[in-house]
Design an enzyme around this catalytic site. Structure first.
Site, PDB file in Angstrom:
ATOM      1  N   CYS A   1       9.265  28.673 -16.725  1.00 59.38           N
ATOM      2  CA  CYS A   1      10.075  27.778 -15.898  1.00 59.38           C
ATOM      3  C   CYS A   1       9.817  28.139 -14.435  1.00 59.38           C
ATOM      4  CB  CYS A   1      11.554  27.835 -16.275  1.00 59.38           C
ATOM      5  SG  CYS A   1      12.414  29.376 -15.882  1.00 59.38           S
TER       6      CYS A   1
ATOM      7  N   ARG B   1      16.030  28.934 -17.858  1.00 51.45           N
ATOM      8  CA  ARG B   1      15.482  28.243 -19.023  1.00 51.45           C
ATOM      9  C   ARG B   1      14.486  29.071 -19.824  1.00 51.45           C
ATOM     10  NH1 ARG B   1      13.270  23.057 -16.098  1.00 51.45           N
ATOM     11  NH2 ARG B   1      12.801  24.670 -14.571  1.00 51.45           N
TER      12      ARG B   1
ATOM     13  N   ASP C   1      17.136  21.930 -15.612  1.00 51.77           N
ATOM     14  CA  ASP C   1      17.387  23.269 -15.066  1.00 51.77           C
ATOM     15  C   ASP C   1      18.877  23.465 -14.819  1.00 51.77           C
ATOM     16  OD1 ASP C   1      17.416  25.685 -13.740  1.00 51.77           O
ATOM     17  OD2 ASP C   1      15.702  25.189 -12.466  1.00 51.77           O
TER      18      ASP C   1
END
Length: 153
Positions: free
Chosen positions: A8, A14, A123
């Site tokens: 990420c 994440r 996100d």
């Protein structure tokens, strides 16, 4: 044994969630796989994961106390069998750095059925919705485990 890297932007929300959820699922199913996570930015190198991610993992009884954020390594395409990113920006950043390799480098949500409403993992740093992230990541990791067990990956 397959080596998998989850990627990420900052490696605190994440991708660590995907790393630990996948590791737990794979262990429960007896799948021989190693995984790690990293960020494209390196902004949080050396930090622990976001408390929202840690809380989600705690709620799943997954110990994540050993986590330390890191940036995508230069040799990731040689070390990892699969590099799974969370969104289109991560994919573009990784393709700029390592080139296109769709069989190895792709969005984790590409594993979802075509009729899925999710084409990326939002996100939670921005959305605040760590539960949504957990739901999408868990679904993707379960499919990844299925494919590994069936020898499809």
């Amino acid at each position: 044994m397959k080596n998998i890297l989850f990627v990420c932007l900052g490696n605190i929300c994440r991708s660590p969630m995907a790393e630990y959820v996948f590791r737990d699922m794979a262990a429960q199913r007896g799948i021989q796989a190693a995984c790690k996570s990293a960020g494209t930015s390196g902004w949080h190198n050396g930090e622990t994961m976001h408390c929202g991610t840690a809380d989600i993992l705690d709620g799943m009884n997954i110990d994540s106390r050993d986590f330390v954020s890191s940036q995508v390594p230069d040799d990731c395409m040689q070390v990892y069998d699969y590099v799974l990113v969370m969104d289109d920006n991560n994919l573009r950043d990784m393709q700029k750095r390592f080139g296109k390799n769709p069989h190895k480098l792709f969005k984790i949500t590409d594993l979802l059925p075509e009729n899925s409403p999710h084409d990326h993992v939002p996100d939670p740093w921005y959305t605040g919705n760590f539960v949504q992230t957990r739901e999408i990541v868990s679904q993707c990791c379960a499919i990844l485990c299925d494919k590994l067990q069936k020898g499809e990956m």
